[in-house]
Enzyme design. Sequence first.
Site, PDB file in Angstrom:
ATOM      1  N   ASN A   8       0.878  -1.178   0.000  1.00 32.62           N
ATOM      2  CA  ASN A   8       0.000   0.000   0.000  1.00 32.62           C
ATOM      3  C   ASN A   8       0.908   1.218   0.000  1.00 32.62           C
ATOM      4  OD1 ASN A   8      -1.795   2.051   0.467  1.00 32.62           O
ATOM      5  ND2 ASN A   8      -2.736   1.130   2.282  1.00 32.62           N
ATOM      6  N   ARG A  65      -2.487  -2.066  -3.587  1.00 33.00           N
ATOM      7  CA  ARG A  65      -3.691  -1.268  -3.402  1.00 33.00           C
ATOM      8  C   ARG A  65      -3.613  -0.087  -4.365  1.00 33.00           C
ATOM      9  NH1 ARG A  65      -5.040   3.323   0.846  1.00 33.00           N
ATOM     10  NH2 ARG A  65      -7.245   3.498   0.406  1.00 33.00           N
ATOM     11  N   HIS A 154     -12.885   2.816  -0.088  1.00 33.32           N
ATOM     12  CA  HIS A 154     -12.864   1.789   0.973  1.00 33.32           C
ATOM     13  C   HIS A 154     -13.491   0.480   0.481  1.00 33.32           C
ATOM     14  CE1 HIS A 154     -13.035   5.088   4.353  1.00 33.32           C
ATOM     15  NE2 HIS A 154     -11.778   4.740   4.107  1.00 33.32           N
ATOM     16  N   HIS A 182     -17.573   1.686   7.716  1.00 33.14           N
ATOM     17  CA  HIS A 182     -16.121   1.777   7.908  1.00 33.14           C
ATOM     18  C   HIS A 182     -15.850   3.127   8.564  1.00 33.14           C
ATOM     19  CE1 HIS A 182     -11.808   1.148   6.625  1.00 33.14           C
ATOM     20  NE2 HIS A 182     -11.832   2.447   6.901  1.00 33.14           N
ATOM     21  N   LEU A 183     -15.581   3.094   9.872  1.00 34.45           N
ATOM     22  CA  LEU A 183     -15.406   4.340  10.619  1.00 34.45           C
ATOM     23  C   LEU A 183     -13.984   4.426  11.151  1.00 34.45           C
ATOM     24  CD1 LEU A 183     -18.775   4.173  12.663  1.00 34.45           C
ATOM     25  CD2 LEU A 183     -18.392   5.172  10.399  1.00 34.45           C
ATOM     26  N   GLY A 184     -13.116   5.035  10.369  1.00 34.24           N
ATOM     27  CA  GLY A 184     -11.734   5.265  10.803  1.00 34.24           C
ATOM     28  C   GLY A 184     -11.507   6.759  10.793  1.00 34.24           C
ATOM     29  N   GLY A 186     -10.905   8.230   7.868  1.00 32.57           N
ATOM     30  CA  GLY A 186     -11.872   8.377   6.777  1.00 32.57           C
ATOM     31  C   GLY A 186     -13.061   7.493   7.119  1.00 32.57           C
ATOM     32  N   ARG A 215     -12.485  15.554   7.387  1.00 28.21           N
ATOM     33  CA  ARG A 215     -13.262  15.901   6.179  1.00 28.21           C
ATOM     34  C   ARG A 215     -14.697  16.222   6.562  1.00 28.21           C
ATOM     35  NH1 ARG A 215     -11.431  10.608   3.613  1.00 28.21           N
ATOM     36  NH2 ARG A 215      -9.313  11.044   2.904  1.00 28.21           N
ATOM     37  N   ARG A 259     -10.911   9.439  20.612  1.00 29.17           N
ATOM     38  CA  ARG A 259     -10.559   9.150  22.020  1.00 29.17           C
ATOM     39  C   ARG A 259     -10.317  10.431  22.795  1.00 29.17           C
ATOM     40  NH1 ARG A 259      -6.094   4.878  20.246  1.00 29.17           N
ATOM     41  NH2 ARG A 259      -6.008   6.451  18.618  1.00 29.17           N
ATOM     42  N   GLY A 305     -10.984   1.808  13.017  1.00 28.46           N
ATOM     43  CA  GLY A 305     -10.629   2.324  14.352  1.00 28.46           C
ATOM     44  C   GLY A 305     -11.807   2.639  15.261  1.00 28.46           C
ATOM     45  N   ILE A 306     -12.713   3.480  14.804  1.00 29.51           N
ATOM     46  CA  ILE A 306     -13.847   3.873  15.640  1.00 29.51           C
ATOM     47  C   ILE A 306     -14.876   2.742  15.696  1.00 29.51           C
ATOM     48  CG2 ILE A 306     -15.717   5.551  15.923  1.00 29.51           C
ATOM     49  CD1 ILE A 306     -13.926   7.554  14.319  1.00 29.51           C
ATOM     50  N   GLU A 308     -14.535  -0.416  15.396  1.00 35.08           N
ATOM     51  CA  GLU A 308     -14.119  -1.610  16.141  1.00 35.08           C
ATOM     52  C   GLU A 308     -13.955  -1.351  17.628  1.00 35.08           C
ATOM     53  OE1 GLU A 308     -10.539  -3.141  14.216  1.00 35.08           O
ATOM     54  OE2 GLU A 308     -11.506  -2.856  12.269  1.00 35.08           O
ATOM     55  N   GLU A 338      -7.821  -5.081   4.962  1.00 34.17           N
ATOM     56  CA  GLU A 338      -7.778  -4.816   3.519  1.00 34.17           C
ATOM     57  C   GLU A 338      -6.619  -5.557   2.860  1.00 34.17           C
ATOM     58  OE1 GLU A 338      -8.302  -0.869   5.129  1.00 34.17           O
ATOM     59  OE2 GLU A 338      -9.062  -0.232   3.187  1.00 34.17           O
TER      60      GLU A 338
HETATM   61  P1  ADP Z   1      -7.328   5.263   9.433  1.00 35.29           P
HETATM   62  O1  ADP Z   1      -8.511   5.633   8.598  1.00 35.29           O
HETATM   63  O2  ADP Z   1      -6.301   6.343   9.487  1.00 35.29           O
HETATM   64  O3  ADP Z   1      -6.794   3.870   9.162  1.00 35.29           O
HETATM   65  P2  ADP Z   1      -8.271   4.151  11.966  1.00 35.29           P
HETATM   66  O4  ADP Z   1      -9.106   3.083  11.368  1.00 35.29           O
HETATM   67  O5  ADP Z   1      -7.057   3.763  12.703  1.00 35.29           O
HETATM   68  O6  ADP Z   1      -7.927   5.274  10.909  1.00 35.29           O
HETATM   69  O7  ADP Z   1      -9.238   5.012  12.958  1.00 35.29           O
HETATM   70  C1  ADP Z   1      -8.796   6.115  13.670  1.00 35.29           C
HETATM   71  C2  ADP Z   1      -9.904   6.557  14.615  1.00 35.29           C
HETATM   72  O8  ADP Z   1     -10.270   5.455  15.461  1.00 35.29           O
HETATM   73  C3  ADP Z   1      -9.533   7.701  15.553  1.00 35.29           C
HETATM   74  O9  ADP Z   1     -10.607   8.609  15.641  1.00 35.29           O
HETATM   75  C4  ADP Z   1      -9.338   7.007  16.891  1.00 35.29           C
HETATM   76  O10 ADP Z   1      -9.691   7.853  17.957  1.00 35.29           O
HETATM   77  C5  ADP Z   1     -10.335   5.886  16.824  1.00 35.29           C
HETATM   78  N1  ADP Z   1     -10.011   4.828  17.791  1.00 35.29           N
HETATM   79  C6  ADP Z   1     -10.715   4.553  18.903  1.00 35.29           C
HETATM   80  N2  ADP Z   1     -10.190   3.556  19.606  1.00 35.29           N
HETATM   81  C7  ADP Z   1      -9.090   3.174  18.954  1.00 35.29           C
HETATM   82  C8  ADP Z   1      -8.100   2.170  19.200  1.00 35.29           C
HETATM   83  N3  ADP Z   1      -8.130   1.377  20.258  1.00 35.29           N
HETATM   84  N4  ADP Z   1      -7.112   2.086  18.314  1.00 35.29           N
HETATM   85  C9  ADP Z   1      -7.066   2.885  17.231  1.00 35.29           C
HETATM   86  N5  ADP Z   1      -7.976   3.839  16.950  1.00 35.29           N
HETATM   87  C10 ADP Z   1      -8.980   3.984  17.788  1.00 35.29           C
END
Ligand code: ADP
Length: 354
Positions: A8, A65, A154, A182-184, A186, A215, A259, A305-306, A308, A338
């Site tokens: 990637n 990717r 995504h 998908h809540l990261g 992005g 965004r 967080r 991230g969010i 999960e 991914e």
């Molecule tokens: P990216 O899209 O950069 O891959 P991630 O999927 O790692 O992002 O998600 C980042 C978001 O997930 C942040 O808002 C972060 O606060 C939240 N988050 C909450 N708990 C965790 C955790 N245990 N580890 C990683 N990210 C977390």
Amino acid sequence: MMKILVINSGSSSIKYKLFDMPSQRLITKGLIDRIGEAGSKFSNHYSGLKVILEKIKSVDAVGHRVVHGAEKFKKPTLVDQNVIKGIKKCCAIAPLHNPANLSGILACQKLLPGTKQVAVFDTAFHQSIPEHAYIYGLPYEYYQRLGARKYGFHGTSHEYVAAEASRILKKPLNKLKLITCHLGNGCSITAIDKGKSVDTSMGFTPLEGLVMGTRCGDTDPALIIHIMRKKKLDTKQMDRILNKESGLKGISGISNDVRLLEEKVGAGNKRAKLALDIFVYRIRKYIGAYLSVLGGLDALIFTAGIGENQADIRENICRGLFGCLGKKPKIMIIPTNEELMIARQTFKLITRRA
Ligand code: ADP
């Protein structure tokens, strides 16, 4: 047994994972960052990949990717000169991502001559979205001449968690209606009917849809014009504000990190609370819309991230949401992967051809 390297490559980084296939065992992984930055050991992707390949020694195939495949690439594709030309063409509509992805492919061609390479596109899974969902309410000519339409992103993540859901629920994908969140950093949400994406929240670029880390997501386009006029901003400045200074960060004035925002909410910070309320509300709105797109729902899936890790956000999203449905859908938390999906698709394509 085959060793498949998944690459990637971003504008200044290369993330990689090496899988043993078909066992799907992760052999090793790593990250090289700060490529091209002052003081970095790596002036370009070629020098970064060289070091990675020296470390891992033997590779049977590489899966890359690639963010944007436009309408040209609807599935994983074996790389040849024509495909490279096609990916170059897509750079016009994905200037931030595709050039970096392409650098990774070109570097591998030089460093691993003769090794099969497969391009896996973030947009490909969404190519099944019907016309009435991907055409914008703009003059049709812009679609024809500029490729102005919804593409969605995504895709590899949405497709992976949908496949996992089918495995866990022991029900074939063609019998399932799913909404995947998908809540990261992005964020995007997809309606999946019988294993096919039928709508997704991101659009021509990843800016559309949900409120994200930095965004803005859906916004009245006329408001952007108004702000540019009032603040005398050029397109580059406005682009930066919409992509990097908006969303949770822009609303809270604190951070894009959920967080940290939760900590601040705990300490009584109102703007942090507002940012998270807006984040949750927008997701609920989309789930409502996709319920009617799908006409039913077997499972709502959270990932990234969010999705999960933040149980409270998931609860706020789901509270009272499904009262109108006869049967409550399953709520599932499925870690995305991914890279594994890219390895699977690479392995499938290579072995089928062989
Ligand atoms: P990216 O899209 O950069 O891959 P991630 O999927 O790692 O992002 O998600 C980042 C978001 O997930 C942040 O808002 C972060 O606060 C939240 N988050 C909450 N708990 C965790 C955790 N245990 N580890 C990683 N990210 C977390």
